[in-house]
Design an enzyme around this catalytic site. Structure first.
Site, mmCIF file in Angstrom:
data_model
loop_
_atom_site.group_PDB
_atom_site.id
_atom_site.type_symbol
_atom_site.label_atom_id
_atom_site.label_comp_id
_atom_site.label_asym_id
_atom_site.label_seq_id
_atom_site.Cartn_x
_atom_site.Cartn_y
_atom_site.Cartn_z
ATOM 1 C CB ALA A 131 -0.930 -0.001 1.209
ATOM 2 C CG ASN A 207 1.307 -9.273 5.566
ATOM 3 O OD1 ASN A 207 1.230 -9.352 6.781
ATOM 4 N ND2 ASN A 207 0.431 -9.873 4.779
ATOM 5 C CG HIS A 238 -2.307 -7.704 7.598
ATOM 6 N ND1 HIS A 238 -3.351 -6.956 8.099
ATOM 7 C CD2 HIS A 238 -1.672 -6.907 6.700
ATOM 8 C CE1 HIS A 238 -3.338 -5.757 7.534
ATOM 9 N NE2 HIS A 238 -2.338 -5.704 6.690
ATOM 10 C CG ASP A 259 1.024 -1.741 8.941
ATOM 11 O OD1 ASP A 259 1.269 -0.517 8.852
ATOM 12 O OD2 ASP A 259 1.086 -2.511 7.971
ATOM 13 C CG LEU A 292 -5.199 -6.792 3.388
ATOM 14 C CD1 LEU A 292 -4.516 -7.958 4.091
ATOM 15 C CD2 LEU A 292 -6.382 -6.298 4.210
ATOM 16 N N GLY A 294 -2.436 -1.373 5.567
ATOM 17 C CA GLY A 294 -2.383 -1.215 7.006
ATOM 18 C C GLY A 294 -3.570 -1.905 7.645
#
Length: 373
Positions: A131, A207, A238, A259, A292, A294
């Site tokens: 992101a 991630n 996540h 996060d 996704l 955060g």
């Protein structure tokens, strides 16, 4: 003074915890099993090393937003945090760092302590942005030195495979900055080499990094085989609980982060994440393409999630307090012992938050929880 089941470095004690001038002065009590009584559970305050925002405010908005972020996360048990930046143009990063430093010089009361900066990018792989906005680039020592002069950067995430990053990791390590590997397309071998150069952790493990395959172990394989520390987002979105349990078996000091974004502690809707718009929906935060972006996680929920997948409360607590404190070399935080800061989280038998203290000051909770026994 507060009375209850106190989680000390030597185990649970049922008794009294006293503090004065923001520091613990005495812990008096007998060994106890908190499951055998109804008294509060008193834990070290949570330490979150990856916080982008909360309460509708984003860290990239600068100093005025940090008070909102700090107050929001204190409501959920976080007593210390790192303000985490996004990948951005150089002038934007410089502005934000200057404002974070100014905030830290005179922080307002009533929120979590801001320990410094987690610089997440811009020194990441443009092919693994997740992101992050598309401003990724290799880092240069001269540029990083200029940023270090603006604010206390305690932690920096980078992709080790980018040109010159082996030397940059060594330089940052010598300067006392902790380096984590993340947003990377690097191989297992490049991850191991980075650890040898001085990198000491992995950013949101699993991630935005190359995954584990039995013939190409990737960056995840380097972490599972060699890491002592790594951060992980235990929102159960996540990372699958099975993957969390695998990491727990491999990485001794795996620690939890949120996060979190501006959407943390807020209703569903659109929020800012750096220069991007993200949407809180379906239990998470996403970009328009569904990526996704955060999380909405808070540390009290992270604790409950870890307990729900089988961790004892005392172990879950360590992964939210002691291990992140140790990672940053914070000897007076992350544990309840004499002379340590009186950063406390008080929870009931169902692990619902009752009160939060930062340096002995009640931050969250309607009354001073002093259980009359």
């Amino acid at each position: 003074m507060i009375y209850g089941n106190i989680l000390t470095p030597d185990g649970w004690r049922l008794g009294e915890l006293h503090w004065q001038a923001g520091r613990i002065t005495r812990i008096a009590g007998e060994p106890a099993d908190p499951g055998a009584n109804e008294h509060p559970r008193i834990l070290p305050g949570f330490i979150d090393l990856h916080v982008h925002g909360g309460g509708g405010a984003d860290a990239m908005e600068g100093g005025h937003a940090l008070a909102t972020v700090a107050r929001t996360h204190a409501r959920f048990g976080t007593t210390s945090l790192l303000a985490t930046t996004m990948t951005a143009p150089d002038d934007e990063i410089r502005r934000v760092l200057g404002e974070i430093d100014a905030y830290m010089q005179a922080p307002p009361a009533g929120g979590a302590r801001v320990l410094g900066v987690h610089l997440e990018g811009p020194y990441i792989n443009p092919g693994k942005l997740g992101a992050q906005p598309a401003h990724a680039r290799p880092g240069r020592i001269e540029e990083v030195e200029a940023l270090l002069a603006l604010a206390p950067i305690r932690l920096l995430t980078l992709a080790p495979e980018l040109a010159g990053h082996g030397e940059l990791i060594r330089h940052l390590t010598e300067r006392g900055v902790r380096v984590q590997l993340g947003h990377t397309l690097g191989s297992y071998e490049e991850g191991v080499a980075a650890l040898e150069h001085g990198a000491c952790g992995f950013t949101h493990l699993f991630n935005a990094m190359t995954g584990l395959h039995h013939r190409k172990p990737g960056m995840v394989g380097a972490a599972l085989a060699h890491a002592d520390y790594a951060e992980l987002i235990p929102d159960l979105l996540h990372v699958h609980p099975g993957a969390i349990r695998a990491a727990l078996r491999c990485i001794p000091r795996l620690y939890a982060v949120t996060d979190s974004t501006a959407a943390a502690g807020m209703p569903e809707g659109d929020y800012r994440l750096g220069e991007q718009t993200v949407t809180k929906c379906l239990g998470g935060v996403r970009l328009a393409d569904g990526t996704l972006a955060g999380s909405t996680l808070t540390m009290d929920q992270a604790l409950r999630n870890l307990v729900s997948i089988g961790l004892p409360l005392e172990e879950a607590s360590r992964r939210l307090s002691r291990y992140p404190a140790d990672f940053l070399g914070l000897n007076e935080q992350g544990r309840l012992a004499t002379e340590c800061l009186a950063d406390l989280v008080v929870m009931d038998t169902e692990l619902n938050l009752q009160a939060v203290y930062v340096a002995g000051q009640l931050i969250e909770g309607e009354t001073d929880v002093t259980d009359a026994r």
